[in-house]
Structure formats: structure tokens, C-alpha cells
Design an enzyme around this catalytic site. Structure first.
Site, PDB file in Angstrom:
ATOM      1  N   ASN A 197       0.784  -1.286  -0.051  1.00  0.00           N
ATOM      2  CA  ASN A 197      -0.048  -0.088  -0.010  1.00  0.00           C
ATOM      3  C   ASN A 197       0.920   1.245  -0.048  1.00  0.00           C
ATOM      4  O   ASN A 197       1.380   1.531   1.028  1.00  0.00           O
ATOM      5  CB  ASN A 197      -0.696   0.097   1.206  1.00  0.00           C
ATOM      6  N   TRP A 198       1.124   1.987  -1.437  1.00  0.00           N
ATOM      7  CA  TRP A 198       1.971   3.088  -1.340  1.00  0.00           C
ATOM      8  C   TRP A 198       1.289   4.390  -0.582  1.00  0.00           C
ATOM      9  O   TRP A 198       2.140   5.335  -0.476  1.00  0.00           O
ATOM     10  CB  TRP A 198       2.038   3.378  -2.820  1.00  0.00           C
ATOM     11  N   HIS A 215      -9.679   1.389   4.916  1.00  0.00           N
ATOM     12  CA  HIS A 215      -8.397   1.331   5.622  1.00  0.00           C
ATOM     13  C   HIS A 215      -8.366   2.594   6.661  1.00  0.00           C
ATOM     14  O   HIS A 215      -9.057   3.289   6.657  1.00  0.00           O
ATOM     15  CB  HIS A 215      -7.101   2.005   4.599  1.00  0.00           C
ATOM     16  N   GLU A 231      -5.402  -5.013  10.324  1.00  0.00           N
ATOM     17  CA  GLU A 231      -4.419  -4.023  10.836  1.00  0.00           C
ATOM     18  C   GLU A 231      -4.488  -3.125  11.928  1.00  0.00           C
ATOM     19  O   GLU A 231      -5.401  -2.122  12.089  1.00  0.00           O
ATOM     20  CB  GLU A 231      -4.339  -2.942   9.639  1.00  0.00           C
TER      21      GLU A 231
HETATM   22  P1  13P Z   1       3.143   0.447   7.582  1.00  0.00           P
HETATM   23  O1  13P Z   1       3.539  -1.132   7.042  1.00  0.00           O
HETATM   24  O2  13P Z   1       3.580   1.658   7.071  1.00  0.00           O
HETATM   25  O3  13P Z   1       3.076   0.263   8.955  1.00  0.00           O
HETATM   26  O4  13P Z   1       1.563   0.632   6.849  1.00  0.00           O
HETATM   27  C1  13P Z   1       0.884  -0.545   7.153  1.00  0.00           C
HETATM   28  C2  13P Z   1      -0.526  -0.177   6.357  1.00  0.00           C
HETATM   29  O5  13P Z   1      -1.160   0.678   6.774  1.00  0.00           O
HETATM   30  C3  13P Z   1      -0.755  -0.980   4.988  1.00  0.00           C
HETATM   31  O6  13P Z   1      -2.097  -0.668   4.572  1.00  0.00           O
END
Ligand code: 13P
Length: 252
Positions: free
Chosen positions: A8-9, A95, A169
Site C-alpha cells: 500500500n503506497w 483502511h 491492521e
Molecule cells: P506500515 O507498514 O507503514 O505500518 O503501514 C501498514 C499499512 O497501513 C498498510 O495498509
């Protein structure tokens, strides 16, 4: 089951740099394939360029979000119809950054409904608890609430033959360098599958995969790889470095 390695950029790269990174990853993956399904999520403005650059390649791409309604007067939104035309394979929905900064909590159910009812694109629903919720012991309660809310507009038969992907997440682990303990990841992933199968008992869903996201990097991904409950990873920061992302894509 093929695992998913998704990058996820977010809004970290402009069009030019998105194209450079997509092209680089695609070229390397075309020469040396990964056994996993590798997906990148550039920002909206880069999707067209990226889709052209990686056409017919090993790497797939998805969108970071989608409108909650079909074509119409929704200034600033991006339609499912356009994403279909771009040959987008996945869409992130809900998200935590969307929920936090763009009031997406109220739109998640409509977005999921829109994608499932009107396309074959696979949604990746993101859920997870905050630190305060975790400290209060509310993690499972929050996961259940978010799952129930997200799927509230869909019926069991709508999910027939669909691949459902859920990304766990924990908000406190995103971009913080804090990764959830493996025991907690296992418990959360098991719970998500359990809640989901209760919600849609008897349905002919093709497959439910649960990904983990939150500070995954080259130093910690192997701890997660050992866990059979983890069907893949959703990676933020580490997905912006081609070498790190490929290391994870090849070795997960
Ligand atoms: P990080 O890997 O930078 O913690 O981000 C995770 C994320 O939000 C992926 O969607």
C-alpha cells in the site's frame, strides 16, 4: 493457497516515482517470479500510468479506495466503473487512515456493497483496533463490529463464488514500528475467520483470506511467515523500497 503480498503506497509517491517503482518491480518479477500473488496499490492519479506499465506482467495492481456509489455527481470521487476499465484486480476498503481522516466508517458498507454487487474486483476490507480499544480488552468486540457493519448490506448469496480478503491492521501498529505479537496475530486472525463464518454460515464463498498489516518489514516478516493463520501481508512503508518489498515477496 497462494499467499498475498500487497504494497500500500498510500500518498507517498507522485506519478513519476510511482511509475518508476512499478516498472522496476514488474521487470524484476517478470524475470524471477514469486510464488505469492504480488499486488501494488498506487495512488489514484498514478493508476492509469501504472496499469499501462505493468500490463501482462506478473505484478498486479489495486486501488486504495473507491466511491460508495455508481457514476454521478460525487465531486472528487473515483468510480468503480473507471477502476474496472483500468483492469484493477483489488480494492482496499476501509483502511484506518480513510476511516480516521475521511469519515469512511460511515461509507464502508456501501463501498463493499458497490464492489461486490457491481464487479468481479476483489475487495480487501481493512479492520483493526486502536491502542485505547486494545488496552480496554475490546479487540475482538471491535473486529466483530467492523466486520458486521461492513457486510451489513450484503446477503449470503451475494458472496457466492467470491474471494473475500480481510486485512487485520491494528491501528497502533501502522507506521509506528510496533508489530503485534505473533500470538495476538494468530488469535485475531482466527477470530476474524470465526466471526466471518458465523455471519455467512452455509454460504458458498470461494475463499476467505486474512492478511496482516502494521509495520511489517524485512526484519520481522519471517516471524509472520511461520503462521498458518496469516494468508499474506499488507505492507506500507517497506513496500516503497523495491529491494525490501521484493525480499518479502520472494521469501514469504
Ligand atoms: P506500515 O507498514 O507503514 O505500518 O503501514 C501498514 C499499512 O497501513 C498498510 O495498509
Amino acid at each position: 493457497m497462494k499467499k498475498i503480498i500487497a504494497g500500500n503506497w498510500k500518498m507517498n509517491l507522485d506519478c513519476k516515482n510511482s511509475l518508476i517503482l512499478a516498472d522496476k518491480l514488474n521487470k524484476i518479477l517478470n524475470i524471477k517470479k514469486s510464488r505469492n500473488e504480488v499486488i501494488i496499490f498506487p495512488d489514484f492519479s498514478s493508476l492509469f500510468l501504472v496499469s499501462q506499465a505493468i500490463k501482462d506482467g506478473q505484478i498486479k495492481f489495486g486501488s486504495q479506495d473507491v466511491a460508495h456509489k455508481g457514476l454521478g455527481a460525487y465531486t472528487g470521487e473515483v468510480s468503480l466503473e473507471s477502476l474496472k476499465q483500468l483492469n484493477c484486480k483489488y480494492i482496499l476498503i476501509g483502511h484506518s487512515e480513510r476511516r480516521q481522516y475521511f469519515a469512511d466508517n460511515d461509507l464502508v458498507a456501501d463501498k463493499l456493497f458497490n464492489v461486490i454487487k457491481n464487479s468481479k474486483i476483489k475487495p480487501i476490507l481493512c479492520i483493526g483496533e486502536s491502542l485505547a480499544q486494545r488496552k480496554k480488552g475490546e479487540t475482538f468486540k471491535i473486529l466483530e463490529k467492523q466486520l458486521k457493519e461492513a457486510f451489513s448490506k450484503l446477503k449470503t448469496k451475494d458472496l457466492e463464488n467470491r474471494n473475500i480478503v480481510i486485512a487485520y491492521e491494528p491501528i497502533w501498529a501502522i507506521g509506528t514500528g510496533l508489530v503485534a505479537e505473533v500470538e495476538d496475530v494468530v488469535k485475531a486472525h482466527k477470530k476474524i475467520k470465526e466471526i466471518f463464518s458465523k455471519m455467512f454460515r452455509g454460504s458458498k464463498i470461494k475463499q476467505v483470506k486474512v492478511l496482516y498489516g502494521g509495520s511489517v518489514n524485512v526484519d520481522n516478516f519471517l516471524n509472520l511467515q511461520k503462521l498458518q493463520e496469516v494468508d499474506g501481508l499488507l505492507i506500507g512503508g517497506a513496500s516503497l523500497k523495491a529491494g525490501d518489498f521484493l525480499d518479502i515477496a520472494y521469501n514469504f
